[in-house]
Scaffold this motif. Sequence first.
Motif, PDB file in Angstrom:
ATOM      1  N   LEU A   1       6.770   6.189   4.336  1.00 37.52           N
ATOM      2  CA  LEU A   1       5.380   5.762   4.363  1.00 37.52           C
ATOM      3  C   LEU A   1       4.475   6.704   3.574  1.00 37.52           C
ATOM      4  O   LEU A   1       3.658   6.286   2.775  1.00 37.52           O
ATOM      5  CB  LEU A   1       4.927   5.693   5.818  1.00 37.52           C
ATOM      6  N   LEU A   2       4.642   8.002   3.804  1.00 43.51           N
ATOM      7  CA  LEU A   2       3.802   8.964   3.106  1.00 43.51           C
ATOM      8  C   LEU A   2       4.497   9.346   1.797  1.00 43.51           C
ATOM      9  O   LEU A   2       5.277   8.600   1.259  1.00 43.51           O
ATOM     10  CB  LEU A   2       3.560  10.188   3.987  1.00 43.51           C
ATOM     11  N   GLU A   3       4.250  10.528   1.320  1.00 35.61           N
ATOM     12  CA  GLU A   3       4.910  10.966   0.087  1.00 35.61           C
ATOM     13  C   GLU A   3       6.385  11.220   0.339  1.00 35.61           C
ATOM     14  O   GLU A   3       6.839  11.354   1.469  1.00 35.61           O
ATOM     15  CB  GLU A   3       4.223  12.238  -0.418  1.00 35.61           C
TER      16      GLU A   3
ATOM     17  N   ASP B   1      -4.012   8.682   6.550  1.00 36.58           N
ATOM     18  CA  ASP B   1      -2.967   9.652   6.199  1.00 36.58           C
ATOM     19  C   ASP B   1      -2.774  10.749   7.239  1.00 36.58           C
ATOM     20  O   ASP B   1      -1.668  11.215   7.447  1.00 36.58           O
ATOM     21  CB  ASP B   1      -3.306  10.306   4.846  1.00 36.58           C
TER      22      ASP B   1
ATOM     23  N   GLU C   1       6.739   5.629  10.220  1.00 38.81           N
ATOM     24  CA  GLU C   1       6.145   6.939  10.478  1.00 38.81           C
ATOM     25  C   GLU C   1       7.060   7.760  11.395  1.00 38.81           C
ATOM     26  O   GLU C   1       7.239   8.964  11.202  1.00 38.81           O
ATOM     27  CB  GLU C   1       4.774   6.765  11.128  1.00 38.81           C
TER      28      GLU C   1
ATOM     29  N   HIS D   1      -2.460  13.371   2.993  1.00 38.95           N
ATOM     30  CA  HIS D   1      -1.784  13.830   4.218  1.00 38.95           C
ATOM     31  C   HIS D   1      -1.923  15.348   4.339  1.00 38.95           C
ATOM     32  O   HIS D   1      -1.497  16.085   3.466  1.00 38.95           O
ATOM     33  CB  HIS D   1      -0.322  13.440   4.173  1.00 38.95           C
TER      34      HIS D   1
ATOM     35  N   PRO E   1       0.829  -1.204   0.000  1.00 42.83           N
ATOM     36  CA  PRO E   1       0.000   0.000   0.000  1.00 42.83           C
ATOM     37  C   PRO E   1       0.871   1.265   0.000  1.00 42.83           C
ATOM     38  O   PRO E   1       1.856   1.335   0.736  1.00 42.83           O
ATOM     39  CB  PRO E   1      -0.785  -0.088   1.312  1.00 42.83           C
ATOM     40  N   HIS E   2       0.537   2.206  -0.853  1.00 41.50           N
ATOM     41  CA  HIS E   2       1.195   3.514  -0.861  1.00 41.50           C
ATOM     42  C   HIS E   2       0.186   4.525  -0.335  1.00 41.50           C
ATOM     43  O   HIS E   2      -0.870   4.692  -0.928  1.00 41.50           O
ATOM     44  CB  HIS E   2       1.619   3.906  -2.272  1.00 41.50           C
ATOM     45  N   ILE E   3       0.513   5.176   0.755  1.00 40.33           N
ATOM     46  CA  ILE E   3      -0.451   6.116   1.332  1.00 40.33           C
ATOM     47  C   ILE E   3       0.137   7.520   1.297  1.00 40.33           C
ATOM     48  O   ILE E   3       1.251   7.722   0.823  1.00 40.33           O
ATOM     49  CB  ILE E   3      -0.834   5.717   2.770  1.00 40.33           C
ATOM     50  N   GLY E   4      -0.595   8.482   1.810  1.00 42.60           N
ATOM     51  CA  GLY E   4      -0.067   9.835   1.937  1.00 42.60           C
ATOM     52  C   GLY E   4      -0.643  10.818   0.945  1.00 42.60           C
ATOM     53  O   GLY E   4      -0.299  11.992   0.973  1.00 42.60           O
ATOM     54  N   PHE E   5      -1.553  10.363   0.061  1.00 42.13           N
ATOM     55  CA  PHE E   5      -2.122  11.294  -0.910  1.00 42.13           C
ATOM     56  C   PHE E   5      -3.053  12.304  -0.234  1.00 42.13           C
ATOM     57  O   PHE E   5      -3.370  13.328  -0.800  1.00 42.13           O
ATOM     58  CB  PHE E   5      -2.891  10.522  -1.985  1.00 42.13           C
TER      59      PHE E   5
ATOM     60  N   PHE F   1      -5.352   2.990  10.004  1.00 43.76           N
ATOM     61  CA  PHE F   1      -3.918   2.931   9.727  1.00 43.76           C
ATOM     62  C   PHE F   1      -3.380   1.528   9.981  1.00 43.76           C
ATOM     63  O   PHE F   1      -2.734   0.928   9.119  1.00 43.76           O
ATOM     64  CB  PHE F   1      -3.210   3.954  10.623  1.00 43.76           C
TER      65      PHE F   1
END
Lengths: 372, 122
Positions: B97-99, A371, B79, A49, A43-47, A338
């Motif tokens: 983890l994030l961008e 996120d 994180e 955030h 999984p790629h997350i953060g879009f 999460f």
Amino acid sequence: MGQALQGDGLTTKINVGPIHPSTHGVLRLVVELDGDEIVNVEPHIGFLHRGVEKLMETRNYMQDLPYVEKLDYVAPEAYSEAYISAVESALGVEVKERAQYLRVVLLELQRIASHLLWLGTFLNDLGHFFTVFMWAFADRDKILRLLQEHAGARMFYVNMRLGGLNRDVPPGFEEEVLSVLGDIEKRIPMYESYLEKNEIFMERTKGIGAISSHRAIELGVTGPVLRASGVNFDIRSSKSYYVYDKLNFKPQVVSSGDVFARYKVRMLEMKESIRLVREAIRHMPPGDAVGMPIRLIIPAPKNKEVRVYRETPRGELLIYMVAGQQGPYRVSFRSPSFINLAALPEIAKGAHYADLFAILGSLDLVIPDVDR
Amino acid sequence: MKVEKEALLKTAEEMKNKGFSYLVKITAVDNISSLVVLYFLRNLNTGEEETLEVELSPVDASVPSIMHIYKAADWYERELKEMFGIEITGRSAPRLLLEKWNGIEPPLRKNFEWGKPYKAMD
């Protein structure tokens, strides 16, 4: 059921999302496949955030309240209640008795609304069950109308105040709640018989994405996903807050740990929530439920640590807050989505690609909450 | 419960053997003079909670990974690295983890500068 495509040991990578009808928000999955079998999911997350935890450090306690609600747009009431009780324990504010009952009523109504939305979208993820989506959405709307009657808004209520609520419920509210609950109570067996007698639904959920209770604890999954694996743990009973212990709350546990079990736990929880709301209304004392005005700011004792554990519709929410003078010095959310998403690669490994969305849907994720 | 960084792995293992099998969350607080990493553990049978607090110096902060003891630590540790710039030792370096951040210091540190232009990574 058709035969699954056998792999030849050479894997293929498929990209899912970030915009995809089954990811409920913006989530990207990179799926590695061998034939039809999932070798790995990343999984790629953060879009989405937005840096809510950082933003909240710069504002005062009450200004932060609307931010918290936007974390989980399906159950904002659960989040604002958890946040406001973290502030209450930092400032040492007692909650009025009537407000405690009313909060339980609002929280459980929110849980039913959230589970109904889940039911609709989950069946949508499974393929062609759009009928249930329409039915569940219509039922959820009845609850949103009730919440709107109290708060004045359909989705983001901001109706929690220190020590109580922004206002008492309007006259006749209790009767309306009971009549809506009566309607929904009749609908739940209808959903159950419609689905559990449906061969396609049963084939696509029974035995799919199963995790044992030991594995569930190891992966740290929470809420209905944990209870569907046979772990009897619910914050409402083990760390009872407000009046849950007086209402004889019982956690709903199913032991098979598969997608069907997660569906079943949520259906049972809706029934339990209906019972809880009725009990709470029956025992609700008269009196005052109105909290402090929103502009009133009491300075908090500096560096006081606060931990608040809450059972939101998606699972356990832990708010860890270090109090500052005017607003939080540091606030951290343990969001249930999460950790449930973090467990997806382990749950989905070895499943078929077509079942990935059944598994993903059964986790009931809210991506803005992942996120933060 | 305050724990020295060197004793973290041993304490975590002991806690797990004592029945604290569920990791609730890992997070950190920046107290400017020090960084405190918190490990929230729970015994699911008794409902008991225990928090391990590890104090670190803010310069070159690092903690050993507890992923081999608590599998759920994976994303929380990632994180932690991304938001607080705490290096996690003893595990393979995963992607953030994030961008992807570009030239931005860890955002949840208190010395984070607001309003710096963000340049997306190619």
